[in-house]
Write a protein that holds these residues in place. Structure first.
Motif, PDB file in Angstrom:
ATOM      1  N   VAL A 110      11.768   7.192  11.980  1.00 15.25           N
ATOM      2  CA  VAL A 110      10.986   8.178  11.232  1.00 15.25           C
ATOM      3  C   VAL A 110      11.011   7.785   9.758  1.00 15.25           C
ATOM      4  CG1 VAL A 110      10.750  10.596  10.563  1.00 15.25           C
ATOM      5  CG2 VAL A 110      11.519   9.998  12.877  1.00 15.25           C
ATOM      6  N   VAL A 111       9.813   7.689   9.160  1.00 14.72           N
ATOM      7  CA  VAL A 111       9.678   7.357   7.749  1.00 14.72           C
ATOM      8  C   VAL A 111       9.157   8.580   7.005  1.00 14.72           C
ATOM      9  CG1 VAL A 111       8.673   5.783   6.060  1.00 14.72           C
ATOM     10  CG2 VAL A 111       9.135   4.983   8.380  1.00 14.72           C
ATOM     11  N   HIS A 112       9.800   8.895   5.885  1.00 11.19           N
ATOM     12  CA  HIS A 112       9.347   9.994   5.026  1.00 11.19           C
ATOM     13  C   HIS A 112       8.743   9.380   3.767  1.00 11.19           C
ATOM     14  CE1 HIS A 112       9.322  14.060   3.349  1.00 11.19           C
ATOM     15  NE2 HIS A 112       9.790  13.544   2.226  1.00 11.19           N
ATOM     16  N   LEU A 113       7.486   9.706   3.482  1.00 14.39           N
ATOM     17  CA  LEU A 113       6.796   9.171   2.315  1.00 14.39           C
ATOM     18  C   LEU A 113       6.369  10.329   1.426  1.00 14.39           C
ATOM     19  CD1 LEU A 113       5.505   7.628   5.124  1.00 14.39           C
ATOM     20  CD2 LEU A 113       4.839   6.028   3.334  1.00 14.39           C
ATOM     21  N   GLU A 114       6.823  10.301   0.191  1.00 14.72           N
ATOM     22  CA  GLU A 114       6.474  11.360  -0.767  1.00 14.72           C
ATOM     23  C   GLU A 114       5.394  10.843  -1.701  1.00 14.72           C
ATOM     24  OE1 GLU A 114       8.577  14.313  -4.061  1.00 14.72           O
ATOM     25  OE2 GLU A 114       9.796  13.026  -2.769  1.00 14.72           O
ATOM     26  N   ALA A 115       4.279  11.564  -1.782  1.00 11.48           N
ATOM     27  CA  ALA A 115       3.173  11.143  -2.641  1.00 11.48           C
ATOM     28  C   ALA A 115       3.588  11.218  -4.103  1.00 11.48           C
ATOM     29  CB  ALA A 115       1.951  12.013  -2.388  1.00 11.48           C
ATOM     30  N   LEU A 116       3.342  10.143  -4.850  1.00  8.67           N
ATOM     31  CA  LEU A 116       3.581  10.136  -6.289  1.00  8.67           C
ATOM     32  C   LEU A 116       2.393  10.793  -6.995  1.00  8.67           C
ATOM     33  CD1 LEU A 116       4.844   6.454  -6.620  1.00  8.67           C
ATOM     34  CD2 LEU A 116       6.239   8.530  -6.473  1.00  8.67           C
ATOM     35  N   PRO A 117       2.611  11.413  -8.152  1.00 10.35           N
ATOM     36  CA  PRO A 117       1.485  12.035  -8.853  1.00 10.35           C
ATOM     37  C   PRO A 117       0.424  11.025  -9.258  1.00 10.35           C
ATOM     38  CG  PRO A 117       3.508  12.121 -10.179  1.00 10.35           C
ATOM     39  CD  PRO A 117       3.892  11.657  -8.825  1.00 10.35           C
ATOM     40  N   ARG A 118       0.838   9.775  -9.497  1.00  7.63           N
ATOM     41  CA  ARG A 118      -0.103   8.694  -9.814  1.00  7.63           C
ATOM     42  C   ARG A 118       0.504   7.392  -9.303  1.00  7.63           C
ATOM     43  NH1 ARG A 118       2.364  10.574 -14.076  1.00  7.63           N
ATOM     44  NH2 ARG A 118       0.642  12.015 -14.471  1.00  7.63           N
ATOM     45  N   LEU A 122       0.822  -1.209   0.000  1.00  9.88           N
ATOM     46  CA  LEU A 122       0.000   0.000   0.000  1.00  9.88           C
ATOM     47  C   LEU A 122       0.857   1.260   0.000  1.00  9.88           C
ATOM     48  CD1 LEU A 122      -2.849  -0.990   2.495  1.00  9.88           C
ATOM     49  CD2 LEU A 122      -2.886  -1.034  -0.007  1.00  9.88           C
ATOM     50  N   ALA A 123       1.965   1.245   0.743  1.00 12.04           N
ATOM     51  CA  ALA A 123       2.825   2.427   0.821  1.00 12.04           C
ATOM     52  C   ALA A 123       3.590   2.647  -0.482  1.00 12.04           C
ATOM     53  CB  ALA A 123       3.796   2.293   1.987  1.00 12.04           C
ATOM     54  N   GLN A 124       4.152   1.585  -1.021  1.00 12.80           N
ATOM     55  CA  GLN A 124       5.026   1.737  -2.184  1.00 12.80           C
ATOM     56  C   GLN A 124       4.260   1.859  -3.498  1.00 12.80           C
ATOM     57  OE1 GLN A 124       8.164  -1.299  -1.951  1.00 12.80           O
ATOM     58  NE2 GLN A 124       8.050  -1.119   0.282  1.00 12.80           N
ATOM     59  N   ALA A 170       6.801   7.167  -2.370  1.00 12.73           N
ATOM     60  CA  ALA A 170       8.207   6.765  -2.299  1.00 12.73           C
ATOM     61  C   ALA A 170       8.621   6.869  -0.834  1.00 12.73           C
ATOM     62  CB  ALA A 170       9.069   7.671  -3.170  1.00 12.73           C
ATOM     63  N   PRO A 171       8.661   5.745  -0.098  1.00 12.84           N
ATOM     64  CA  PRO A 171       8.980   5.798   1.329  1.00 12.84           C
ATOM     65  C   PRO A 171      10.452   5.497   1.610  1.00 12.84           C
ATOM     66  CG  PRO A 171       7.998   3.675   0.823  1.00 12.84           C
ATOM     67  CD  PRO A 171       8.145   4.415  -0.485  1.00 12.84           C
ATOM     68  N   ARG A 172      10.988   6.137   2.630  1.00 10.37           N
ATOM     69  CA  ARG A 172      12.351   5.826   3.079  1.00 10.37           C
ATOM     70  C   ARG A 172      12.469   6.168   4.557  1.00 10.37           C
ATOM     71  NH1 ARG A 172      15.501  10.757   2.699  1.00 10.37           N
ATOM     72  NH2 ARG A 172      14.211  12.410   1.765  1.00 10.37           N
TER      73      ARG A 172
END
Length: 288
Positions: free
Chosen positions: A203-211, A175-177, A181-183
């Motif tokens: 701490v996890v940083h997740l950047e939303a992908l455009p799609r 679901l996250a990947q 983009a999680p790291r």
């Protein structure tokens, strides 16, 4: 003792307001303002950004977010004991902090937020995973937020970034990947918190992908992964049998051996399987 923002050290704040951490609320406070500033910086450039924070407690991370230039912080806090401490921070930063009292699982903070929005939080352990799944599975994508920077138990953090074949790989990784983009950007020992939890944190940083990375319906992908990882020791032809009487044909269409187990199957293949199942459902609907 002087602090960068002119407010009292967190130990004094906690003592003044009697803010002993409550296990029932999943509370573990970080008192080191240098550390809370590091977490805030891990969220990226906060200038011109609204930030949603869940469970601010005495306000250590809140102060870090404001010091790092957040345009506006909306802090959702369930524990009424913390409100006076947070009100003092709001006085120090006029117009830049809104405190909403209530349960983060029941509150929609959207009315208080103006895009772009980042979510940054030392999440209470007892609601962290549920909140993450909600943020990852809205009905519309892209979501209202651009990034998530969240504290979890280290075990949960590793589940979010795990790859096929890893022991931690499962539904949460899919679901996250699929959409972000999680790291992992920071790991913390129990001693970083008061009281110290029994486990390390990250701490996890997740950047939303455009799609999403691969096409699929969110509801179907959730259904497939829940079934597959719910019986992860079984072969997929067995664990997914309840999804379709022709599950082996769908697995073949997705390029997945029917004897494979869930932890060996990558994201792209799970999405292909979800599309195949949706195709069957569409055919059945047309035949009615």
């Amino acid at each position: 003792m002087a602090t960068l923002d002119g407010l009292p050290p967190l130990r004094e704040v906690i003592a003044e307001h009697g803010l002993s951490a409550r296990k029932a609320l999943g509370q573990n406070f970080i008192l080191d303002l240098n550390l809370t500033a590091r977490i805030a910086r891990a969220a990226g450039d906060l200038t011109g950004t609204d930030v949603l924070e869940i469970g601010p407690g005495p306000g250590g991370l809140t102060r870090g977010l404001l010091l790092e230039g957040a345009r506006h912080v909306v802090a959702v806090e369930k524990d009424a004991r913390c409100l006076p401490a947070l009100a003092r921070i709001a006085e120090r930063y006029p117009g830049r902090l809104t405190v909403v009292q209530g349960d983060a699982l029941e509150i929609d903070p959207a009315a208080h937020l103006t895009p772009p929005v980042r979510i940054v939080a030392n999440l209470p352990y007892n609601v962290g995973t549920e909140l993450l799944i909600r943020w990852l599975t809205p009905s519309l994508w892209p979501p209202f937020w651009s990034t998530l920077t969240l504290m979890f138990q280290k075990e949960v953090a590793h589940r979010i970034v795990a790859r096929p074949g890893d022991e931690a790989y499962g539904r949460l990784a899919i679901l996250a990947q699929w959409r972000t983009a999680p790291r992992i950007v920071l790991e913390l020992p129990p001693q970083a918190f008061v009281p110290p939890p029994k486990v390390s944190s990250a701490v996890v940083h997740l950047e939303a992908l455009p799609r999403p990375r691969f096409p699929a319906r969110a509801a179907t992908l959730e259904r497939v992964t829940a079934a597959a990882f719910g019986q992860r020791r079984k072969m997929l032809r067995s664990s997914l049998r309840g999804l379709s009487p022709d599950i082996e044909a769908h697995l073949a269409a997705a390029g997945i051996p029917p004897t494979e187990r869930a932890e060996q199957v990558g994201l792209e293949a799970f999405c292909a399987l979800a599309r195949s199942l949706d195709g069957e459902a569409a055919d059945q609907e047309r035949d009615r």
